[in-house]
Each structure stands twice: as structure tokens, then as C-alpha cells.
Design an enzyme around this catalytic site. Structure first.
Site, PDB file in Angstrom:
ATOM      1  N   CYS A   3     -44.975 -26.347  19.723  1.00 31.41           N
ATOM      2  CA  CYS A   3     -45.801 -25.140  19.637  1.00 31.41           C
ATOM      3  C   CYS A   3     -45.379 -24.294  18.436  1.00 31.41           C
ATOM      4  O   CYS A   3     -46.228 -23.740  17.719  1.00 31.41           O
ATOM      5  CB  CYS A   3     -45.682 -24.326  20.918  1.00 31.41           C
ATOM      6  SG  CYS A   3     -46.108 -25.234  22.429  1.00 31.41           S
TER       7      CYS A   3
ATOM      8  N   GLU B 103     -39.744 -17.288  14.335  1.00 29.06           N
ATOM      9  CA  GLU B 103     -40.214 -18.671  14.367  1.00 29.06           C
ATOM     10  C   GLU B 103     -39.469 -19.555  13.370  1.00 29.06           C
ATOM     11  O   GLU B 103     -40.051 -20.399  12.689  1.00 29.06           O
ATOM     12  CB  GLU B 103     -41.735 -18.716  14.159  1.00 29.06           C
ATOM     13  CG  GLU B 103     -42.459 -18.043  15.319  1.00 29.06           C
ATOM     14  CD  GLU B 103     -43.957 -18.028  15.155  1.00 29.06           C
ATOM     15  OE1 GLU B 103     -44.489 -18.939  14.495  1.00 29.06           O
ATOM     16  OE2 GLU B 103     -44.597 -17.105  15.686  1.00 29.06           O
ATOM     17  N   GLY B 104     -38.176 -19.322  13.314  1.00 27.90           N
ATOM     18  CA  GLY B 104     -37.302 -20.094  12.438  1.00 27.90           C
ATOM     19  C   GLY B 104     -36.861 -19.284  11.242  1.00 27.90           C
ATOM     20  O   GLY B 104     -37.663 -18.962  10.374  1.00 27.90           O
TER      21      GLY B 104
END
Length: 393
Positions: free
Chosen positions: A247, A372-373
Site C-alpha cells: 500500500c 511514507e519512507g
């Protein structure tokens, strides 16, 4: 004297995109310009956003879960989704985050890993914006290392009992459904995903206040205290960390394009300002140092756009590798924040005011740089791909 050009016109990137995708991009651009941009400075000042109203409008435009097929979703190309993210983030990163979390995290998790019953129940109202979703993976002590999560799911007869806390969750306080990831006492303690209606007893989502970034966005904590769910709440096709990571790859793909939208908006504003601002009896844009800054930023923006479009083609051909998404996020967010900061120098003191969007974009990109990273995580992903050695531990 040559006529001024828009930065991306020098790269002729529109020639690399099909007419249908361009039409979607232009629709989103008009929507942001006419319906959103006039309100963004106030929303940022007030640290609020009319999420439900926007979700309905975005749903009517077909932007929620737009790259998914079936269940009321538009089924567009991945490239069209990326271009839409670019136009949304040219308005504000918070607006793109609302769409990305809804479509690429919450909806994608159900679409990819859910049961048919879960898909039928949640995806159609989420596609229209009638229902808002959030994605609960990050915890207060576990961001870059989600495998260490403490949120637990315990078997209780035919159902489950969830306990734990999630942090930095976009849409959390306004969501109707949360996709929550937890370590189970089954499946050898592996991580599973659960579809949690937010009106379930024991679930709460206090909003996080006093943010200096992503102020036009709802950011929340999720608290689960003996949240009882039926056995049907588990996502049947996701066992282990690969489920939530798949996701995240979807959402990161949107960021590859989205961050460029913020950078483009900053650069276009700086070019216009430099042409109108006089200093030493000449336009600021007539000075060599100013032109050097604008030229360097345009080169990086164009390179980032070419990379994004290439990744979009790979994704549309079902050939995109997660490590390539890391390449895109690392480069494009890093360059976008550098462009925003450089543009601020061209505007001088005016660049720190809400009269112009540059400092708002720069502040927002500070969050995009790490969520997200983080850049460091993506560097290690790329490093592992190059060397075959994992340096995460």
C-alpha cells in the site's frame, strides 16, 4: 526579447502524455485553481480543512481511488493518477495527502487485500467521498521500522480484540473506516490488516494540534482499547509486512508526482515575482544570479518530471519495482524542497508571508520528506539494490 516560458514547457513533457491523461490533469488543475486555491492560505492559518466537503467534491471528480478498477472507481491510468496528484499538491500537500491516503492506502488495501464483502461494503462509498478512510501503520515508537509495531490483535472466539496506538495518521479524526495493522497471536505472530469502522466501541482518534507543517490537513492519533471486531474484519489476502508495504508503494508513487507540483508552483511564482520586482532600476529577473537560480531549478524540476513519467509508464505496463518508487520519491521530494527553499530567496522577505505560497509549500515538504519512507530509508533501499547488502540493522 524572447517571450517567457513555463518551466516544464522547455522539456515539452506534455508531448509524452496521452490526451485522456492530459484532460484529467487539466480538470484537476482548474478545480484546484477555482475551488481550492482561494482558501488555502486561510486554511493553513487556521490549521483546518473542510475534509468532508472536499471529499465529496473530489469524489464527484472521480479522483478517489481513481487508478483502481471496479466498485465505482474510475479505473484511470497510473500516469493520470500521478498527474492528478501533481495538480493537487501544486495547491497544497495536505490536499494531495487526503486523496492519496483515501485512494492509495485505505482503498487500495481493501481493493488489493480485502474480501469481496469488504470491497462491496466500503469501496463504492469511499470512491464517492461519502465515506472517508485512514491507514493505521505508524506508531509512536515505530515509523521507519514498522516490523516492531506493538499494536496487537488477539483471537477471541470467532473474532478479534485490538489494542494499541497509531500516530501521524492522515484523515484519522474524520474517517469512517480505518485500515489498522496489528501483530496477531495467530499466524506465528505475523502482521495482519483489519477493517475497523471508526464508530466501534474502544476506537478513538484525537487530532494532533500545533503543527507547523501540513496545517491544511487532518492528522491524528488512533487509540484502540479492547476494540472488538468480528472474524470478517481481517483482510484475508494480507499476511505479513508485505501487505502494508504494498500500500505504501502505491502512495509513494503519487508523491513522486505530487512533490513536483509543489516545486512547480514555487518556481512559477518566483519567475513571476522576479519579473515584476525592480531592484537597482532593473527587474530582478534581469540579473545573472537570478537567472542562474531559475535555470538550475528548472533543470531539476524537468529531470524529476521525466523520471515521474517514466515510472508512470512502467506502472501502467505493470513493470514498476518498489525500488524504483524509492528512486522517485528520494529524488523528487529532495529536489522539490530544495527548489522551494531557493525560490524563497528570490522573493526575499515577501517569501515568508502567506501572500505567496512558497513558505507554505516548503513547510509542507518537510513532512513529505519524511513520511511514507524517509530519505534515509530510500537511500538504504537503493543501496541494498546496488550492493546486495542490507544496511538497515
Amino acid at each position: 526579447m524572447a517571450s517567457p516560458r513555463k518551466p516544464l514547457e522547455l522539456f515539452a513533457t506534455d508531448s509524452l502524455v496521452g490526451p485522456d491523461d492530459l484532460a484529467i490533469r487539466d480538470t484537476v488543475r482548474r478545480y484546484v485553481a477555482e475551488q481550492v486555491r482561494p482558501h488555502l492560505a486561510q486554511w493553513y492559518d487556521d490549521a483546518t480543512i473542510p475534509a468532508r466537503e472536499l471529499a465529496g467534491e473530489l469524489g464527484r471528480l472521480g479522483l478517489l481511488g481513481m487508478h483502481l478498477k471496479g466498485y465505482g472507481c474510475a479505473g484511470t491510468s497510473a500516469t493520470a493518477y500521478g498527474l492528478a496528484c501533481m495538480e493537487l499538491e501544486a495547491g497544497d500537500s495536505g490536499l494531495r495527502s487526503l486523496v492519496s491516503v483515501q485512494g492509495s492506502l485505505a482503498m487500495f488495501a481493501i481493493w488489493k487485500h480485502g474480501s469481496e464483502e469488504q470491497k462491496q461494503e466500503w469501496l463504492p462509498p469511499m470512491a464517492t467521498g461519502e465515506a472517508i478512510g485512514c491507514f493505521g501503520l505508524t506508531e509512536p515508537d515505530f515509523g521507519s521500522n514498522p516490523a516492531g509495531m506493538r499494536t496487537s490483535a488477539r483471537r477471541d472466539g470467532g473474532g478479534w480484540v485490538l489494542n494499541g496506538t497509531k500516530m501521524w495518521i492522515t484523515n484519522g479524526s474524520v474517517a469512517d473506516v480505518a485500515v489498522v495493522w496489528a501483530r496477531t497471536d495467530a499466524d506465528d505472530g505475523r502482521i495482519r490488516g483489519f477493517v475497523v469502522p471508526t464508530d466501534t466501541v474502544g476506537f478513538s482518534a484525537p487530532e494532533i494540534k500545533r503543527k507547523l507543517s501540513l496545517r491544511a490537513s487532518v492528522t491524528s492519533e488512533l487509540v484502540l482499547e479492547d476494540v472488538r471486531l468480528p472474524g470478517s474484519a481481517v483482510l484475508p489476502e494480507a499476511v505479513g509486512l508485505s501487505g502494508p508495504l504494498s500500500c505504501l508503494d502505491e502512495a509513494r508513487f503519487g508523491i513522486v508526482f505530487g512533490a513536483l507540483g509543489a516545486a512547480r508552483d514555487c518556481l512559477e511564482v518566483a519567475i513571476e515575482y522576479a519579473g515584476e520586482r525592480e531592484i537597482f532600476d532593473r527587474p530582478l529577473s534581469a540579473f545573472q544570479l537570478t537567472q542562474a537560480k531559475l535555470a538550475d531549478m528548472t533543470v531539476e524540476l524537468g529531470k524529476g518530471m521525466l523520471l515521474a513519467l517514466h515510472l508512470g509508464r512502467l506502472k501502467d505496463a505493470d513493470q514498476l519495482d518498489a525500488r524504483q518508487v524509492s528512486l522517485g520519491k528520494l529524488n523528487n521530494v529532495r529536489e522539490a524542497i530544495a527548489i522551494a527553499r531557493e525560490c524563497r530567496t528570490i522573493l526575499g522577505a515577501a517569501g515568508i508571508t502567506q501572500e505567496f505560497p512558497i513558505m507554505r509549500h516548503a513547510n509542507n515538504l518537510e513532512s513529505v520528506l519524511t513520511y511514507e519512507g524517509t530519505s534515509e530509508v530510500h537511500q538504504l533501499v537503493i543501496g541494498q539494490a546496488l550492493t546486495g547488502q542490507s544496511a538497515f540493522r
